[in-house]
Scaffold this motif. Structure first.
Motif, PDB file in Angstrom:
ATOM      1  N   LYS A 228       0.812  -1.222   0.000  1.00 41.61           N
ATOM      2  CA  LYS A 228       0.000   0.000   0.000  1.00 41.61           C
ATOM      3  C   LYS A 228       0.842   1.266   0.000  1.00 41.61           C
ATOM      4  N   GLN A 229       1.788   1.357   0.935  1.00 39.81           N
ATOM      5  CA  GLN A 229       2.605   2.556   1.052  1.00 39.81           C
ATOM      6  C   GLN A 229       3.813   2.540   0.117  1.00 39.81           C
ATOM      7  N   GLY A 230       4.431   1.360   0.035  1.00 40.19           N
ATOM      8  CA  GLY A 230       5.687   1.278  -0.709  1.00 40.19           C
ATOM      9  C   GLY A 230       5.541   1.015  -2.187  1.00 40.19           C
ATOM     10  N   GLY A 231       4.362   0.515  -2.609  1.00 39.17           N
ATOM     11  CA  GLY A 231       4.172   0.239  -4.032  1.00 39.17           C
ATOM     12  C   GLY A 231       4.772  -1.069  -4.490  1.00 39.17           C
ATOM     13  N   ALA A 232       4.997  -2.022  -3.554  1.00 42.57           N
ATOM     14  CA  ALA A 232       5.527  -3.333  -3.946  1.00 42.57           C
ATOM     15  C   ALA A 232       4.511  -4.051  -4.834  1.00 42.57           C
ATOM     16  N   ARG A 233       5.021  -4.802  -5.799  1.00 45.46           N
ATOM     17  CA  ARG A 233       4.154  -5.541  -6.726  1.00 45.46           C
ATOM     18  C   ARG A 233       4.407  -7.051  -6.674  1.00 45.46           C
ATOM     19  N   GLN A 234       5.256  -7.459  -5.740  1.00 45.53           N
ATOM     20  CA  GLN A 234       5.466  -8.880  -5.492  1.00 45.53           C
ATOM     21  C   GLN A 234       5.557  -9.086  -3.985  1.00 45.53           C
ATOM     22  N   VAL A 235       4.980 -10.194  -3.510  1.00 46.05           N
ATOM     23  CA  VAL A 235       5.127 -10.552  -2.097  1.00 46.05           C
ATOM     24  C   VAL A 235       5.702 -11.957  -2.004  1.00 46.05           C
ATOM     25  N   GLU A 236       6.546 -12.166  -1.008  1.00 44.28           N
ATOM     26  CA  GLU A 236       7.110 -13.481  -0.749  1.00 44.28           C
ATOM     27  C   GLU A 236       6.506 -13.998   0.553  1.00 44.28           C
ATOM     28  N   CYS A 237       5.983 -15.206   0.520  1.00 43.74           N
ATOM     29  CA  CYS A 237       5.252 -15.740   1.662  1.00 43.74           C
ATOM     30  C   CYS A 237       5.360 -17.262   1.695  1.00 43.74           C
ATOM     31  N   THR A 238       4.870 -17.844   2.767  1.00 41.98           N
ATOM     32  CA  THR A 238       4.863 -19.303   2.895  1.00 41.98           C
ATOM     33  C   THR A 238       3.476 -19.759   3.345  1.00 41.98           C
ATOM     34  N   VAL A 239       3.113 -20.966   2.988  1.00 46.24           N
ATOM     35  CA  VAL A 239       1.841 -21.546   3.424  1.00 46.24           C
ATOM     36  C   VAL A 239       1.889 -21.778   4.931  1.00 46.24           C
ATOM     37  N   ASN A 240       0.855 -21.358   5.625  1.00 45.33           N
ATOM     38  CA  ASN A 240       0.749 -21.450   7.092  1.00 45.33           C
ATOM     39  C   ASN A 240       1.779 -20.590   7.809  1.00 45.33           C
ATOM     40  N   GLY A 241       2.539 -19.781   7.046  1.00 40.25           N
ATOM     41  CA  GLY A 241       3.521 -18.897   7.657  1.00 40.25           C
ATOM     42  C   GLY A 241       4.740 -19.602   8.213  1.00 40.25           C
ATOM     43  N   ILE A 242       4.994 -20.846   7.778  1.00 42.99           N
ATOM     44  CA  ILE A 242       6.132 -21.591   8.344  1.00 42.99           C
ATOM     45  C   ILE A 242       7.449 -20.998   7.842  1.00 42.99           C
ATOM     46  N   GLY A 243       8.483 -21.132   8.638  1.00 41.53           N
ATOM     47  CA  GLY A 243       9.788 -20.604   8.256  1.00 41.53           C
ATOM     48  C   GLY A 243      10.692 -20.442   9.459  1.00 41.53           C
ATOM     49  N   GLU A 244      11.813 -19.767   9.249  1.00 42.51           N
ATOM     50  CA  GLU A 244      12.788 -19.522  10.314  1.00 42.51           C
ATOM     51  C   GLU A 244      12.129 -18.874  11.530  1.00 42.51           C
ATOM     52  N   ARG A 245      12.544 -19.296  12.704  1.00 42.78           N
ATOM     53  CA  ARG A 245      12.080 -18.720  13.979  1.00 42.78           C
ATOM     54  C   ARG A 245      10.549 -18.660  14.040  1.00 42.78           C
ATOM     55  N   SER A 246       9.988 -17.464  14.014  1.00 45.35           N
ATOM     56  CA  SER A 246       8.529 -17.311  14.098  1.00 45.35           C
ATOM     57  C   SER A 246       7.852 -17.357  12.738  1.00 45.35           C
ATOM     58  N   GLY A 247       8.622 -17.619  11.711  1.00 43.08           N
ATOM     59  CA  GLY A 247       8.041 -17.830  10.390  1.00 43.08           C
ATOM     60  C   GLY A 247       7.936 -16.587   9.534  1.00 43.08           C
ATOM     61  N   ASN A 248       7.209 -16.757   8.429  1.00 44.91           N
ATOM     62  CA  ASN A 248       7.056 -15.722   7.402  1.00 44.91           C
ATOM     63  C   ASN A 248       5.616 -15.234   7.333  1.00 44.91           C
ATOM     64  N   ALA A 249       5.387 -14.302   6.455  1.00 45.33           N
ATOM     65  CA  ALA A 249       4.014 -13.876   6.187  1.00 45.33           C
ATOM     66  C   ALA A 249       3.260 -15.044   5.563  1.00 45.33           C
ATOM     67  N   PRO A 250       2.127 -15.468   6.149  1.00 45.15           N
ATOM     68  CA  PRO A 250       1.379 -16.597   5.593  1.00 45.15           C
ATOM     69  C   PRO A 250       0.681 -16.228   4.291  1.00 45.15           C
ATOM     70  N   LEU A 251       0.845 -17.056   3.291  1.00 48.55           N
ATOM     71  CA  LEU A 251       0.223 -16.823   1.987  1.00 48.55           C
ATOM     72  C   LEU A 251      -1.276 -16.618   2.124  1.00 48.55           C
ATOM     73  N   GLU A 252      -1.937 -17.496   2.884  1.00 46.94           N
ATOM     74  CA  GLU A 252      -3.400 -17.453   2.982  1.00 46.94           C
ATOM     75  C   GLU A 252      -3.891 -16.167   3.633  1.00 46.94           C
ATOM     76  N   GLU A 253      -3.126 -15.633   4.584  1.00 48.22           N
ATOM     77  CA  GLU A 253      -3.542 -14.402   5.258  1.00 48.22           C
ATOM     78  C   GLU A 253      -3.340 -13.185   4.366  1.00 48.22           C
TER      79      GLU A 253
END
Length: 512
Positions: A228-253
């Protein structure tokens, strides 16, 4: 390609890079087999995900093989491999990606002072030259190169801007702004993406991406701010937010946030949302990481309602307490959970759902029994069925018999002996003796003899809660089973006796 619900927005299309198979597998304890990775990749392809980061080719022979296999079978997505900013990693990534119909090399190097000094143990000038050379080398193998400045959110913005301008000149197509350690907050992260774009003269020649970690629970908020603010046109995410430590941005959310708040964004996702639930379940199974009940979108409680006020509202108009439709995510419907907080509206709804038809007076009577039972233990459909099957016929045969006396002894030489005495509904008594049977089996045999039939105890459990025993049992009669009749009493033997007797009566009433 999958067909289902996509964003309501008519704006630009958001690029989704799913990194479940790379960053997601970096979650502690996660190890997915090659076949599991292929199954997840195919599911992502079916759901219209744009790019699949299939692994890190140089990290292991298994990752190299997995990337290569996915590249061979998935043809409707761009397949990507991560690579450090060196020739060896980039060559291995290129080799692994050879079968892909569309490939991307994603190269990275740390740019924050703390990483340059303590991890890389080099200088900013050397990082600058290494990044430039890596992008130039990667372009020899593919025309789709992504560059990530690791720990971008803690990097000096002037150094970062200069470095990114250089790698764009060398041929990078996508610049990925990373919050590697989940350090940022939504306002400052969106502002960071915007400032970087404004500082770089050739920023219009690339797609800006965001990659956010969830250490402070802000990965989704930061991702949306980057869009919204930055104008990004791609997002990187994982299903269920799994990943290092506390995880990533969840795709579904991320996807459902964009869909639900489509009026705030000029960009839309093409992901088939009706497959989000099945995708989540697949990744949970393959990763071995269970989904918490309160997990947004795909958690068991995401569309479950237990409060009587909420249940009444939902039954009158779904939108009173739901901002999304459960069916748009893959759920069959929302869930009205009966419990001690439920009101009569939810109880009547559950009776209708179970196809139970009763007159008004009977419903009122059963509702009071239900509320009492719900205050002691969690309610199941079987409990509701058991309540409705309680007969109003006051004949002797339909009244549970009560235990007057029970004697049980056991010796190593002679085995067990028990004597059971019941008080019958008409006031008379009934006694039964048995040898070499358990205490519960002998009680059941005596009750069977009273009703002149044969029934078999299949399973039995007894829970002590608030000084009250909750009995659950399954009996089998004429190949038919009567399940989970729950009775409360302060004596465990009496709990079993009442439950077995009542269940047998209910079985007789229902099946004969």
């Amino acid at each position: 390609m999958g067909k289902g619900v996509v964003s309501h927005s008519m704006g630009k299309s958001l690029i989704i890079l799913d990194t479940t198979l790379r960053d997601g597998e970096q979650a502690p304890g996660v190890l997915m087999s090659p076949n599991e990775k292929i199954a997840i990749a195919r599911k992502l392809e079916l759901m219209n995900v744009n790019i699949i980061e299939a692994g890190f080719a140089a990290s292991s022979a298994a990752d190299f093989k997995s990337i290569n296999s996915i590249s061979s079978v998935v043809k409707d997505c761009t397949i990507c491999s991560l690579a450090r900013a060196n020739r060896s990693d980039i060559e291995l990534a290129s080799e692994a990606l050879k079968p892909a119909s569309r490939s991307r090399i994603h190269t990275f190097i740390a740019t924050s002072e703390i990483h340059i000094r303590n991890k890389l143990r080099t200088s900013p000038e050397q990082v600058y030259e290494t990044a430039k050379a890596a992008v130039r080398f990667a372009r020899k193998f593919t025309d789709d190169v992504e560059f990530s400045p690791e720990d971008c959110s803690r990097s000096n913005i002037d150094f970062l801007s200069s470095l990114l301008e250089c790698v764009i000149t060398e041929g990078a197509n996508t610049i990925n702004i990373t919050d590697t350690v989940g350090f940022e907050t939504p306002g400052s992260f969106g502002s960071l993406v915007k400032r970087i774009k404004e500082n770089i003269p050739n920023s219009d020649k690339v797609v800006f991406s965001v990659h956010c970690h969830n250490d402070l629970g802000l990965a989704v908020a930061n991702t949306l701010s980057g869009i919204k603010q930055g104008g990004a046109r791609q997002v990187e995410c994982t299903v269920n937010g799994i990943g290092e430590r506390s995880g990533n941005a969840p795709l579904e959310e991320v996807v459902m946030a964009l869909n639900t708040k489509h009026h705030l964004f000029d960009i839309c996702s093409q992901v088939d949302t009706k497959q989000l639930l099945s995708l989540s379940a697949l990744v949970s199974k393959c990763s071995g990481l269970t989904i918490h009940p309160t997990k947004p979108i795909v958690g068991q409680n995401a569309f479950a309602h237990a409060s009587g006020i909420h249940q009444d509202g939902i039954l009158k108009c779904r939108e009173t307490y739901e901002i999304m439709n459960a069916k748009d995510i893959g759920w069959k419907k929302n869930n009205i959970v009966l419990g001690k907080l439920s009101g009569s509206s939810a109880f009547k709804y559950k009776l209708k759902e179970l196809n139970v038809r009763l007159n008004k007076a009977r419903v009122i009577d059963l509702f009071h029994s239900f509320k009492h039972l719900a205050s002691i233990h969690n309610i199941t459909n079987s409990d509701i069925n058991a309540l409705t099957l309680t007969s109003t016929d006051h004949s002797i045969a339909n009244k549970p018999i009560s235990l007057a006396q029970f004697y049980f002894c056991y010796s190593f030489n002679h085995g067990s002996y028990s004597r059971t005495t019941f008080i019958l509904p008409n006031g008379s008594s009934l006694s039964n003796e048995s040898f070499n049977q358990s205490s519960l089996t002998s009680i059941a045999a005596c009750i069977n003899s009273f009703h002149s039939l044969e029934a078999q105890l299949k399973t039995y459990s007894c829970l002590l809660k608030e000084q009250t025993y909750i009995t659950n049992l399954v009996i089998k009669k004429n190949r038919l089973e009567q399940t989970e009749h729950s009775i409360k009493t302060k004596d465990i033997i009496q709990a079993f006796t009442t439950a077995y007797s009542s269940s047998l009566i209910n079985s007789i009433n229902r099946y004969g």
